[in-house]
Each structure stands twice: as structure tokens, then as C-alpha cells.
Design an enzyme around this catalytic site. Structure first.
Site, PDB file in Angstrom:
ATOM      1  N   HIS A   1       0.931  -1.277   0.180  1.00  0.00           N
ATOM      2  CA  HIS A   1       0.456  -0.178   0.320  1.00  0.00           C
ATOM      3  C   HIS A   1       0.884   1.646   0.046  1.00  0.00           C
ATOM      4  O   HIS A   1       1.618   1.254   0.733  1.00  0.00           O
ATOM      5  CB  HIS A   1      -0.884  -0.305   1.240  1.00  0.00           C
ATOM      6  CG  HIS A   1      -2.311   0.777   1.076  1.00  0.00           C
ATOM      7  ND1 HIS A   1      -1.550   2.181   1.340  1.00  0.00           N
ATOM      8  CD2 HIS A   1      -3.450   0.690   1.058  1.00  0.00           C
ATOM      9  CE1 HIS A   1      -2.590   3.169   1.887  1.00  0.00           C
ATOM     10  NE2 HIS A   1      -3.612   1.926   1.963  1.00  0.00           N
TER      11      HIS A   1
ATOM     12  N   ASP B   1       3.267  -4.700   7.977  1.00  0.00           N
ATOM     13  CA  ASP B   1       2.274  -3.759   7.784  1.00  0.00           C
ATOM     14  C   ASP B   1       0.391  -4.742   8.169  1.00  0.00           C
ATOM     15  O   ASP B   1       0.094  -5.273   6.443  1.00  0.00           O
ATOM     16  CB  ASP B   1       1.380  -3.563   6.524  1.00  0.00           C
ATOM     17  CG  ASP B   1       0.599  -2.185   6.256  1.00  0.00           C
ATOM     18  OD1 ASP B   1      -0.643  -2.287   6.963  1.00  0.00           O
ATOM     19  OD2 ASP B   1       0.523  -1.559   5.563  1.00  0.00           O
TER      20      ASP B   1
ATOM     21  N   GLN C   1      -4.122  -5.276   6.228  1.00  0.00           N
ATOM     22  CA  GLN C   1      -5.190  -6.079   6.149  1.00  0.00           C
ATOM     23  C   GLN C   1      -5.031  -7.938   6.363  1.00  0.00           C
ATOM     24  O   GLN C   1      -6.755  -8.450   6.056  1.00  0.00           O
ATOM     25  CB  GLN C   1      -5.233  -6.349   4.656  1.00  0.00           C
ATOM     26  CG  GLN C   1      -5.229  -4.672   3.988  1.00  0.00           C
ATOM     27  CD  GLN C   1      -6.946  -4.320   3.641  1.00  0.00           C
ATOM     28  OE1 GLN C   1      -7.278  -5.982   3.441  1.00  0.00           O
ATOM     29  NE2 GLN C   1      -6.950  -2.891   3.734  1.00  0.00           N
TER      30      GLN C   1
ATOM     31  N   LYS D   1     -10.513  -1.186   9.872  1.00  0.00           N
ATOM     32  CA  LYS D   1     -10.272  -2.654   9.372  1.00  0.00           C
ATOM     33  C   LYS D   1     -10.726  -3.910  10.152  1.00  0.00           C
ATOM     34  O   LYS D   1     -10.826  -5.272   9.853  1.00  0.00           O
ATOM     35  CB  LYS D   1      -9.563  -2.519   8.124  1.00  0.00           C
ATOM     36  CG  LYS D   1      -8.933  -1.401   7.944  1.00  0.00           C
ATOM     37  CD  LYS D   1      -7.963  -2.368   6.543  1.00  0.00           C
ATOM     38  CE  LYS D   1      -7.470  -0.499   6.612  1.00  0.00           C
ATOM     39  NZ  LYS D   1      -8.087  -0.409   4.946  1.00  0.00           N
TER      40      LYS D   1
ATOM     41  N   CYS E   1      -4.756   2.534  -3.635  1.00  0.00           N
ATOM     42  CA  CYS E   1      -3.730   2.727  -2.598  1.00  0.00           C
ATOM     43  C   CYS E   1      -2.394   1.768  -3.838  1.00  0.00           C
ATOM     44  O   CYS E   1      -1.514   1.359  -2.176  1.00  0.00           O
ATOM     45  CB  CYS E   1      -3.975   3.505  -1.810  1.00  0.00           C
ATOM     46  SG  CYS E   1      -5.093   4.630  -1.130  1.00  0.00           S
TER      47      CYS E   1
END
Length: 414
Positions: free
Chosen positions: A131, A208, A211, A234, A372
Site C-alpha cells: 500500500h 503492515d 489487511q 478494518k 492505493c
């Protein structure tokens, strides 16, 4: 197309779960809402909404500074949320959990700190699947320090070229940062292997987890990761709050990111000393309600069970994949055997925006564009994709409605 390996079957009462989400009962453009944009932000259950209302209705006050009862109640609730997050990610210590404004803020915090640790000629490694939030802060840091940014290339099936990664590692490597799960393709990266090889090279790893966190219960100690970042919105929580996990020894090395209240020990015009962890990185009045609601969201998802969530979402992924591939000229991007419930696709030469616009008129929310993750789209030489991303409150019946809408859009645009 292959998807993730078969998971154990669990009884899953999705209709009961859907009743927890008020927004799922509304209509959009006269049609029942079908919300398939969960990779952008998840919906919020009533239990989390209630925690927000409860905070502002009963004990809204600033924290850590007041001796009065409301301040103490708010402080206790906020710090209990930190402990809930610590236990969820299995951090060794609660002060290794730093509240942030979200994943992007957390990454920028670490990047800013590493700017004081790196020098010209040092190397940092990012993956081609990232991202923009896990690319741009590091580019800015390299411009400030003279460090070199290297990229792990991706393969046609949407996975990383691991042999190329091994070749990139060197004595000059100081940090590797990759997403746990690709937001554009749903690919689950081999993070255990990446962490192990990076540590062998003497470097640190940032994952990261934005997600991954809605689908995978990451154990930061088992992973042995140095930094892990995620966002509440999220994970059925509110926007504007997230988390940075960092190993204590690394958090002590990094300088404060912002100056102000809460992050200080003493202040004079001659000298300021900084507070210890976690307050060193939490300048100013935090998103108190957001932190508390994040804790409530963690409680909610754990009450359902991440193993059950993963198994059910895998069923949705398999079902939707099968149905979509019946549409002529439809191509799915991201064919990893390990992926979360995300499908990015295009149909022939039809622009993804046009498909998204038409099916929105039928009450269906998907994301279109580069998500993104523009380097991923550049790799495939496409302007973007239609991305349908599923959550545990979605149903196969909704997928049927979605597929018929996509067929209708295709017929209108062909």
C-alpha cells in the site's frame, strides 16, 4: 484458480451475526445494501457503537491527568483497552502497545524514528505489493538519510519473488517492511520466512497488518516480528485509531515522534525529559473513545472466534471465485494459494470504474481503482481493478446478487 487450503468446518450463524450490524438493514438506491468494500473499512456492530455512546454519555473526560472520578474511569477504560489489544496480539508487555491514529500514522512513526538510526548507504527493503502508506514514508526517509530503498519484485500470480528477496538481503540491510496481506490482491505473504531470513541478516522487520488483522489473529511473539501495525476501522472498530506494536528494545531506541503533553517527564526552558513507554509516543490528548471502542471491537471479534471467521470467509472466497469465473472474459488478479477473502478482477477492456458505478445503482458497494497500490497495477499494466472484499457478516446470497449485477453491467458496457 487455487485458493487457500481447506479449513475446518464450523457452524456459523451468519444471520444472527448480521443483526449486530445496523447498517446492513438499510437500502441504497432502493436496493438492500450489499457491502463488499470491507478491505477499505469494515462495518461496526451495535456492541461497539454502544461503547462509544456509553463513553460520551457517562464518563467523557481527559485521561492520565485528573484526580476526579470521571478522569479515573476514562483512564481505566482506556488502559484496559490497551491490555485487550496486548493480549489479542500476544505482546509481552502492555507498554509495547502504542495507540496511533491508524496504520499510516504508525508506519510514519517508525519511519521517522529510523531516520535518526540510518545513514547514507544503509539499505531498506520493501515489497512490490505494498500500500502507498508503506512506500511513501520510507521514500521520504531515504531522501532525508541517503539510505537506499530496494524492492522485492512480485510474480504473475500475485506472490513475492522470494529468491529475489534472499538476493537483496545484505550486511547493509537495516529494515524490511512488508504487508502481512496485500490489500489489492488478498495475497498472504510468507511473513514467517521473511522475518527469519531478515533476522539472520541482522535487520529488523515491520509488518503492515492492516489487511491481515481482520482475518488472522497475529501472534507477534510467535512471529518474532519487531514492529506490527494495524487499524481499528478494518476490525469492526471506529476510524481514527490504530496500534503500533514494537519490541521494547526497539521502542526504546526510537526517538519521540511528536512533542507535547503526555509524552514528557519534566519540562523546563533549558531541558525536557521524556516519559517512558508507551507515553513517549502518545503526545497530546488521544482518541480516548476510539481506543476504548477498539477494545470493544477486539472483544466482539474474539467472541465469534478468528478460526471460525477465517473458515467462513474462505467459503465465501471459494464460492465467489467459482461464480465470477463463469463470466466470460473475466480475469482475477492474485492467484496465490494463500489469500484472504479479496477478489480483484476486470472484464475484458471495460474500465473498472464503469462496472463499480453501475452496480452501485443496484445497492452494491465495491472498490474500484488502484487501491492505493499503484505499483501492483503498473505490474499488470492496468488502470485498476474491481475489488470485492468479504467479511464474516456477508452471505453467499449477497454474492449471487453481486454476480448477477456484474453480468448486467458487462452486458450494458460491452
Amino acid at each position: 484458480m487455487k485458493v487457500a487450503a481447506k479449513r475446518p468446518h464450523f457452524d456459523f450463524d451468519v444471520e444472527s451475526i448480521r443483526k449486530d450490524f445496523p447498517i446492513l438493514s438499510r437500502k441504497v438506491n432502493g436496493y438492500p445494501l450489499v457491502y463488499f468494500d470491507n478491505a477499505a473499512t469494515s462495518q461496526t456492530p451495535q456492541q461497539v457503537i454502544d461503547s462509544i455512546v456509553d463513553y460520551y454519555s457517562r464518563y467523557n473526560a481527559n485521561i492520565h491527568r485528573g484526580v476526579h472520578s470521571l478522569s479515573q474511569e476514562a483512564t481505566d477504560a482506556y488502559e484496559q483497552a490497551r491490555i485487550k489489544i496486548q493480549k489479542h496480539f500476544n505482546a509481552a508487555r502492555s507498554h509495547e502497545i502504542i495507540f496511533t491514529a491508524g496504520t499510516t500514522h504508525a508506519i510514519n512513526l517508525v519511519a521517522n524514528g529510523f531516520a535518526s538510526l540510518l545513514q547514507k548507504g544503509d539499505e531498506i527493503i520493501v515489497s512490490a505489493l505494498e500500500h502507498h502508506s508503506n512506500i511513501v514514508p520510507w521514500q521520504m526517509m531515504c531522501e532525508r538519510t541517503g539510505a537506499l530503498l530496494k524492492v522485492i519484485p512480485m510474480l504473475e500470480n500475485g506472490t513475492l519473488d522470494m529468491q529475489a528477496f534472499y538476493n537483496l538481503l545484505s550486511d547493509q540491510t537495516k529494515l524490511v517492511f512488508v504487508n502481512h496481506v496485500s490489500n489489492a490482491l488478498g495475497t498472504v505473504n510468507p511473513v514467517e520466512e521473511i522475518i527469519e531470513k531478515t533476522h539472520e541478516a541482522g535487520a529488523a522487520v515491520l509488518l503492515d497488518g492492516a489487511q491481515a488483522a481482520p482475518h488472522i489473529k497475529a501472534d507477534v511473539q510467535a512471529l518474532d516480528v519487531d514492529f506490527y501495525v494495524a487499524s481499528a476501522h478494518k476490525m469492526c472498530g471506529p476510524t481514527g485509531v490504530g496500534v503500533l506494536y514494537g519490541k521494547e528494545e526497539w521502542l526504546k531506541k526510537l526517538p519521540p515522534y511528536q512533542g507535547g503533553g503526555e509524552m514528557i517527564e519534566t519540562v523546563s526552558f533549558e531541558k525536557t525529559t521524556y516519559a517512558g513507554l508507551p507515553h513517549k509516543f502518545e503526545a497530546g490528548t488521544p482518541n480516548i473513545c476510539g481506543g476504548i471502542a477498539f477494545g470493544a471491537a477486539i472483544d466482539y471479534m474474539n467472541s465469534i472466534g478468528f478460526e471460525k471467521i477465517a473458515a467462513y470467509e474462505h467459503e465465501l472466497l471459494e464460492y465467489a471465485t467459482q461464480k465470477l469465473l463463469e463470466i466470460e472474459d473475466l480475469r482475477i488478479y492474485g492467484l496465490s494459494e494463500e489469500k484472504t477473502a479479496v477478489i480483484s478482477f476486470n472484464i475484458g477492456s471495460i474500465h473498472p470504474y464503469d462496472i463499480g458505478s453501475i452496480i452501485d445503482k443496484l445497492g452494491i458497494a465495491v472498490r474500484t481503482g488502484h487501491h492505493c497500490a499503484q505499483p501492483v497495477m503498473d505490474y499488470y499494466k492496468i488502470p485498476g481493478t474491481v475489488r470485492a472484499s468479504f467479511s464474516f457478516y456477508n452471505t453467499k446470497e449477497e454474492i449471487d446478487v453481486f454476480v448477477e449485477a456484474v453480468k448486467r453491467a458487462k452486458n450494458m458496457l460491452s
